[in-house]
Scaffold this active site. Structure first.
Site, PDB file in Angstrom:
ATOM      1  N   THR A 146      -2.009   3.493   2.602  1.00 45.28           N
ATOM      2  CA  THR A 146      -0.645   3.572   2.072  1.00 45.28           C
ATOM      3  C   THR A 146       0.190   4.644   2.774  1.00 45.28           C
ATOM      4  O   THR A 146       1.381   4.446   3.026  1.00 45.28           O
ATOM      5  CB  THR A 146      -0.715   3.871   0.556  1.00 45.28           C
ATOM      6  OG1 THR A 146      -1.289   2.731  -0.087  1.00 45.28           O
ATOM      7  CG2 THR A 146       0.646   4.145  -0.044  1.00 45.28           C
TER       8      THR A 146
ATOM      9  N   THR B 234      -6.410   5.289  -0.050  1.00 48.34           N
ATOM     10  CA  THR B 234      -7.076   5.985  -1.149  1.00 48.34           C
ATOM     11  C   THR B 234      -8.191   5.159  -1.794  1.00 48.34           C
ATOM     12  O   THR B 234      -9.033   5.705  -2.503  1.00 48.34           O
ATOM     13  CB  THR B 234      -6.053   6.334  -2.248  1.00 48.34           C
ATOM     14  OG1 THR B 234      -5.443   5.126  -2.707  1.00 48.34           O
ATOM     15  CG2 THR B 234      -5.001   7.296  -1.734  1.00 48.34           C
ATOM     16  N   ASP B 235      -8.175   3.841  -1.540  1.00 47.80           N
ATOM     17  CA  ASP B 235      -9.109   2.973  -2.284  1.00 47.80           C
ATOM     18  C   ASP B 235     -10.584   3.318  -2.070  1.00 47.80           C
ATOM     19  O   ASP B 235     -11.392   3.193  -2.987  1.00 47.80           O
ATOM     20  CB  ASP B 235      -8.866   1.511  -1.919  1.00 47.80           C
ATOM     21  CG  ASP B 235      -7.540   0.990  -2.468  1.00 47.80           C
ATOM     22  OD1 ASP B 235      -6.931   1.679  -3.304  1.00 47.80           O
ATOM     23  OD2 ASP B 235      -7.114  -0.103  -2.063  1.00 47.80           O
TER      24      ASP B 235
END
Ligand code: ASP
Length: 346
Positions: A18, A95-96
Site C-alpha cells: 500500500t 502490511t498483510d
C-alpha cells in the site's frame, strides 16, 4: 540512489504494498504497487535531516505475493548493505504479511545494526496517507544507536515493536500493529527515538540456503474439528506442520492419534489460536490437552503465535530436516525469545 547529506547511512529497500500503491492514469480500478523506492524517499524531504539514504527498489508487489525466497534474498541484500558500510536498513512493504516477513528477517539477518520494517494502511491517493510518517519514523529508528541489538523491528504509527511479538490486528486502523503478548518496545516523539524495553538476541539458526524453503502447513483448530486435514499433510508433501490449538494449547481429542503419527515423522508444533500469551506446559491432563499433546512428541511454540512458529519451522527445516535436530533447533530458538537468567540485583 544515494541522497548525500551526511549522517548515518540507511538503506531503504522497497517491496511494494500500500505504501507504494497508486492508480494508473488510464485506469479507474483500484490502486496497485507502482511507486519505487526512490519515489517513496523523495516524498519525505525531512529524511535529509536524519540520514544519508540509499534507495533500493527490491520488489514491487502486493505482500500476499511475497515468498520465503524473496525474504532470504532480501536478508542477503541487507547483509551486503551492512558490509559496504550502511548503519541500518529500512524495508517498506505491504502490511498483510509484514508480521511474518519481519520475523523471518529477524531470524536471517545476523547483525546488531537495526533492520526496521514498515508500510502504510492508507495509500498515497487518499486523504492522510500514513506512509511518509512511517518511513520517516523508521529511518529515525534505523539510524538510532539505541535500536541496535534489538533484532528486526517494526515501526508503525510512531510505535516500535519487536518483530518476534508484533501482529497485524485490524483491517484498516492506522495503529493496526500491536504486540499483544509483550507490548511495544518504545515510541517516537517529535524527532526523538525512545526505547524503553529490550529483547534478548535470538539464537542463531545458521545459514539458510537460497531457493525454495520446505513447505510447512498451518492448521487452525475449530469447534468440532476432526482429523481429516491432518491425515493428508504427509501425502501433500509438507515437511512440517503448525497446529493452532485452542486456548493454552488444546486440540479436540479425536485429533490426537493423527498428531502422534505425524509427530513421529515430521516436526509438529503446537501454538495457541488466541494470538497472545504463552503455551501451557503442565496444567491440563485430559485427552487433547497440552500435557497430552506434548507427551506425544508435539513441540511447543512457546511464546510464538502460529504464523511466527510457521516462519521459524520453515527456516529451521531449510537448514536441517532431520526430525531430532530440527526439533532441537526450533526449541533453542523459541527459548531465546525471552531472557532466562533473570535480572541481576547487584
Ligand atoms: N494489500 C496490501 C499489501 O499487503 C496491504 C498493505 O500494504 O497494507 O500489499
Amino acid at each position: 540512489m544515494t541522497d548525500r547529506t551526511g549522517g548515518p547511512r540507511i538503506t531503504v529497500f522497497s517491496l511494494g504494498g500500500t505504501i507504494a500503491s497508486t492508480k494508473s492514469s488510464d485506469s479507474s480500478s483500484g490502486v496497485t504497487p507502482q511507486l519505487k523506492a526512490l519515489d517513496l524517499v523523495a516524498a519525505v524531504p525531512q529524511l535529509r535531516d536524519v540520514a544519508e539514504v540509499t534507495a533500493v527498489n527490491f520488489r514491487q508487489i502486493p505482500s500476499c505475493d511475497l515468498t520465503f525466497t524473496d525474504i532470504v534474498a532480501l536478508a542477503r541484500a541487507i547483509e551486503q548493505s551492512f558490509e559496504t558500510g550502511a548503519d541500518g536498513a529500512v524495508v517498506t512493504q505491504g502490511t498483510d504479511t509484514l508480521e511474518e516477513t519481519s520475523f523471518a528477517l529477524d531470524l536471517l539477518v545476523r547483525d546488531s545494526r537495526p533492520v526496521v520494517v514498515t508500510g502504510a494502511m492508507r495509500n498515497p491517493t487518499v486523504a492522510g496517507p500514513d506512509g511518509p510518517a512511517n518511513l520517516l519514523g523508521s529511518v529515525r529508528v534505523a539510524a538510532s544507536r539505541d535500536a541496535r541489538g534489538l533484532g528486526t523491528l517494526v515501526v508503525f504509527s510512531d510505535e516500535i515493536h519487536a518483530a518476534r511479538f508484533v501482529r497485524k490486528t485490524h483491517t484498516t486502523n492506522l495503529a493496526t500493529f500491536r504486540s499483544p503478548s509483550s507490548g511495544r518496545l518504545g515510541w517516537l516523539i517529535e524527532d526523538r527515538v525512545r526505547v524503553v524495553f529490550r529483547v534478548p538476541p535470538l539464537a542463531a539458526i545458521g545459514r539458510v540456503p537460497e531457493g525454495e524453503v520446505p513447505a510447512v502447513a498451518l492448521i487452525k483448530c475449530s469447534l468440532g474439528d476432526d482429523a481429516r486435514a491432518l491425515d493428508h499433510i504427509a501425502s501433500l508433501g509438507y515437511a512440517g506442520v503448525v497446529v493452532e490449538g485452542f486456548g493454552g494449547g488444546h486440540v479436540p481429542s479425536r485429533l490426537v492419534p493423527a498428531l502422534e503419527i505425524l509427530a513421529a515423522r515430521m516436526p509438529v508444533v503446537l501454538a495457541s489460536r488466541t494470538g497472545s500469551g504463552e503455551l501451557l506446559q503442565g496444567t491440563y491432563g485430559y485427552p487433547g490437552s497440552e500435557l497430552d499433546a506434548l507427551s506425544r512428541g508435539v513441540i511447543s511454540a512457546g511464546v510464538l503465535d502460529g504464523l511466527k512458529a510457521r516462519v521459524l519451522l520453515s527456516l529451521v527445516l531449510s537448514i536441517n530436516d532431520e526430525l531430532t535436530r530440527a526439533r532441537a533447533l526450533f526449541e533453542e530458538v523459541a527459548a531465546s525469545m525471552s531472557f532466562h537468567d533473570g535480572p541481576s540485583l547487584v
